[in-house]
Every structure is written in structure tokens, then in C-alpha cells.
Design an enzyme around this catalytic site. Structure first.
Site, short mmCIF file in Angstrom:
data_model
loop_
_atom_site.label_atom_id
_atom_site.label_comp_id
_atom_site.label_asym_id
_atom_site.label_seq_id
_atom_site.Cartn_x
_atom_site.Cartn_y
_atom_site.Cartn_z
N ASP A 52 0.83 -1.21 0.00
CA ASP A 52 0.00 0.00 0.00
C ASP A 52 0.87 1.27 0.00
O ASP A 52 1.82 1.36 0.79
CB ASP A 52 -0.86 0.06 1.26
CG ASP A 52 -1.83 -1.12 1.39
OD1 ASP A 52 -1.57 -2.18 0.82
OD2 ASP A 52 -2.84 -0.94 2.11
N HIS A 54 -1.03 4.49 -0.46
CA HIS A 54 -2.02 5.41 0.13
C HIS A 54 -1.63 6.90 0.11
O HIS A 54 -1.55 7.55 1.16
CB HIS A 54 -2.30 5.00 1.58
CG HIS A 54 -3.31 3.89 1.70
ND1 HIS A 54 -4.55 3.93 1.09
CD2 HIS A 54 -3.27 2.71 2.38
CE1 HIS A 54 -5.22 2.82 1.40
NE2 HIS A 54 -4.46 2.06 2.15
N ASP A 79 -3.97 -0.03 -3.59
CA ASP A 79 -4.19 0.99 -2.55
C ASP A 79 -3.23 2.18 -2.73
O ASP A 79 -2.39 2.47 -1.88
CB ASP A 79 -4.11 0.39 -1.14
CG ASP A 79 -5.39 -0.36 -0.77
OD1 ASP A 79 -6.24 -0.57 -1.66
OD2 ASP A 79 -5.55 -0.70 0.42
N ASN A 111 -8.35 -2.73 -2.84
CA ASN A 111 -9.75 -2.49 -2.48
C ASN A 111 -10.07 -1.00 -2.37
O ASN A 111 -11.23 -0.63 -2.25
CB ASN A 111 -10.10 -3.21 -1.16
CG ASN A 111 -9.36 -2.66 0.02
OD1 ASN A 111 -8.12 -2.59 0.00
ND2 ASN A 111 -10.07 -2.23 1.05
N HIS A 112 -9.03 -0.13 -2.42
CA HIS A 112 -9.29 1.31 -2.43
C HIS A 112 -9.38 1.90 -3.84
O HIS A 112 -9.63 3.09 -3.98
CB HIS A 112 -8.24 2.06 -1.61
CG HIS A 112 -8.52 1.99 -0.13
ND1 HIS A 112 -9.27 2.94 0.53
CD2 HIS A 112 -8.19 1.05 0.79
CE1 HIS A 112 -9.37 2.60 1.81
NE2 HIS A 112 -8.72 1.45 1.99
N HIS A 160 -3.72 -8.11 -3.94
CA HIS A 160 -3.81 -7.17 -2.83
C HIS A 160 -4.21 -7.83 -1.50
O HIS A 160 -3.60 -7.56 -0.46
CB HIS A 160 -4.80 -6.04 -3.17
CG HIS A 160 -4.89 -5.00 -2.10
ND1 HIS A 160 -3.88 -4.09 -1.87
CD2 HIS A 160 -5.82 -4.75 -1.15
CE1 HIS A 160 -4.20 -3.32 -0.85
NE2 HIS A 160 -5.38 -3.70 -0.39
N HIS A 235 -2.36 -4.76 2.01
CA HIS A 235 -3.70 -4.63 2.63
C HIS A 235 -3.73 -4.49 4.14
O HIS A 235 -4.73 -4.10 4.70
CB HIS A 235 -4.54 -5.84 2.18
CG HIS A 235 -6.02 -5.74 2.42
ND1 HIS A 235 -6.75 -4.59 2.15
CD2 HIS A 235 -6.92 -6.67 2.88
CE1 HIS A 235 -8.03 -4.82 2.44
NE2 HIS A 235 -8.15 -6.05 2.88
MN LIG Z 1 -6.32 -2.58 1.23
#
Ligand SMILES: [Mn+2]
Length: 281
Positions: A52, A54, A79, A111-112, A160, A235
């Protein structure tokens, strides 16, 4: 190696996140991604796996400075947006590199990279505030992101979240639909599931929505069925930037440097012969 122009090294934040540039970029990257299969087959050379990020644009730039000129394939595990300080810059930089050198950089879906999640965790408000009406264009690009990758000769599977209940063969991933939301239950689990020690089979996950935790037994069964020896996933946040599960059968990576608190982000280098090394972001 694919030559890349000096664009991103000199790029300023205002340029990478401008509406004019974003509009053109999202058209280009959506087209590039639409030609990729749902399951990417990785080349035989060294691989750098990134967890990730982010919105940690600085971490992504630092990784690119370290690895872009080496003969590696960069595999980002999803992500890219939500939560962090520079979400638009982060995803736009990665998308630009994807357009310039699609073989060098693999961008898997997290999932983002999903509309309903972006509405809740910050990306859509950043887009609306800084860019304007681009939320649909981002959603259209995200649905084209591949779901997983495999290095057949090293037996490495990358996704992920993790393995999914109901998925027997890797090839089944190739048939999963391109969807704005993760409506297919297998797709949802691939991007949301977590490994868990000392359980058997698949169990409900506190994350909800049909996500599960998976144990060592089902991991070993999936490996046997698909000639795998390692699952690399992201994740979950860990202070040291990674954690190994099931005596090293599963490696979980986290590659941004903060998550409400400082994190030692890590990436994983897997050499041509399968040797593994962790490096700090
Ligand atoms: Mn995630």
C-alpha cells in the site's frame, strides 16, 4: 530497459495534479489498462513488490529513484489513493509511468481503487476539491486495473488481499469481469481477504462485506493446485512494513511511511533465482 523521459523527476506537484493533465492522462491509461489481462504473467527478471502507498507520493518517488534504472519489474499491489497526503499526485505519477512503460510497471487493483470506498476514505473529496469533476473518469480507469499477477517459474502469486474461497485455479481469474464495484464474490475476496494464523479454512473477516480470513491449510491446498510457493500481498499495516505468515508462505507488505503514525515502509525484491530481500522505502 525502457527509456523514460525526465518528466516525472522534474515534475512539480501543481503539474502532476492539474486538471488539464489529468484529463488526458486518464484517457491514455484507461486505454493501456484495458489491453491488459486480469491475471498478469510476470517476466523472469528481478521483481520489486510494493505494498500500500495510500497517497505517500514521496515514498513512491523514492522507490522510483531507487529502482527505475535497474533491470527490475515493479509490481505495485494496490491501494494508491485514500488516507494519505498526496493521493492525486501518487496515482497520477503511477499512471503516467504505466503509459510510458507498461511492461516495466504493473499496477494491481487494491480495495481502495473502488468508487464506493473512495467516497468514504478521502480520495473523492480530494479530487472534487483540487481537480473538479473527475470521479467518474478515475472509476473508469480503476475498473481496468488487473486483479493479480503470477511469476510461474518462481511460483509467486501476487494480489492485494489474498486467496479466495471458491477459487480453485489461477486461470479462473482471467475470466473475472471488469467492474466499477467489486460485485463478483471472488474478486471481492481477492482484494479484501487477510491471512490468519491458527485457523482452518476460510472464516468471516471483521472487515465485513463477504471478506474472509484464510488459514494455512487452504493456502497450502491452493499452492499445490497451482504450483505456487509464495503469496505476496498487502492490505494490512505493520509497523516494520512487512509480516510473514505461515512460516514464510505468505508475505504481507506495507510501503507507505505513515498511517496516522510513523511506519517503516518496506518493499520486497525477489531475484531471478527466487532469493528474497526486504528494503526500506
Ligand atoms: Mn487494502
Amino acid at each position: 530497459m525502457t527509456p523514460v523521459n525526465d518528466f516525472f523527476w522534474a515534475m512539480h506537484q501543481a503539474e502532476v495534479s492539474s486538471p488539464e493533465w489529468t484529463e488526458d492522462l486518464l484517457v491514455r491509461v484507461t486505454k493501456v489498462l484495458s489491453h491488459e489481462p486480469r491475471l498478469i504473467h510476470l517476466p523472469e527478471g528481478p521483481l520489486v513488490f510494493v505494498g500500500d502507498t495510500h497517497g505517500d507520493w514521496e515514498a513512491t518517488k523514492s522507490l522510483l529513484a531507487q529502482y527505475w534504472d535497474s533491470p527490475t519489474t515493479l509490481v505495485f499491489l494496490g491501494d494508491y489513493v485514500d488516507r494519505g497526503p498526496h493521493q492525486i499526485e501518487n496515482i497520477n505519477l503511477l499512471f503516467e509511468l504505466k503509459c510510458q512503460a507498461p511492461e516495466r510497471i504493473i499496477l494491481l487493483r487494491g480495495n481502495h481503487e473502488v468508487k464506493s470506498v473512495n467516497q468514504r476514505y478521502g480520495f473523492y473529496s480530494e479530487v472534487t476539491d483540487k481537480l473538479g469533476d473527475f470521479t467518474e473518469a478515475y472509476a473508469a480507469s480503476f475498473q481496468e486495473l488487473p486483479l493479480a499477477a503470477v511469476s510461474s517459474h518462481r511460483g509467486v502469486f501476487a494480489v492485494h488481499g489474498g486467496i479466495a474461497e471458491g477459487l480453485e485455479r489461477l486461470e479462473e481469474i482471467e475470466e473475472l469481469p471488469r467492474e466499477v464495484e467489486l460485485e463478483h464474490p471472488i474478486t471481492f475476496q481477492l482484494l479484501w481477504n487477510d491471512p490468519k494464523e491458527n485457523i482452518q479454512g476460510f472464516r468471516p473477516n471483521f472487515r465485513g462485506g463477504g471478506s474472509r480470513v484464510f488459514g494455512r491449510d487452504v493456502t497450502e491446498r491452493f499452492f499445490e493446485e497451482n504450483d505456487l510457493t509464495l503469496l505476496v500481498r498487502a492490505h494490512e499495516v505493520f509497523e516494520q512494513g512487512y509480516r510473514e505468515f505461515f512460516d514464510g508462505l505468505v508475505i504481507s507488505l506495507f510501503s507507505c511511511r505513515h498511517y496516522g503514525r510513523p511506519i517503516q515502509g518496506k518493499v520486497l525484491l525477489i531475484g531471478s533465482d527466487g532469493d528474497r530481500q526486504y528494503f526500506s522505502v
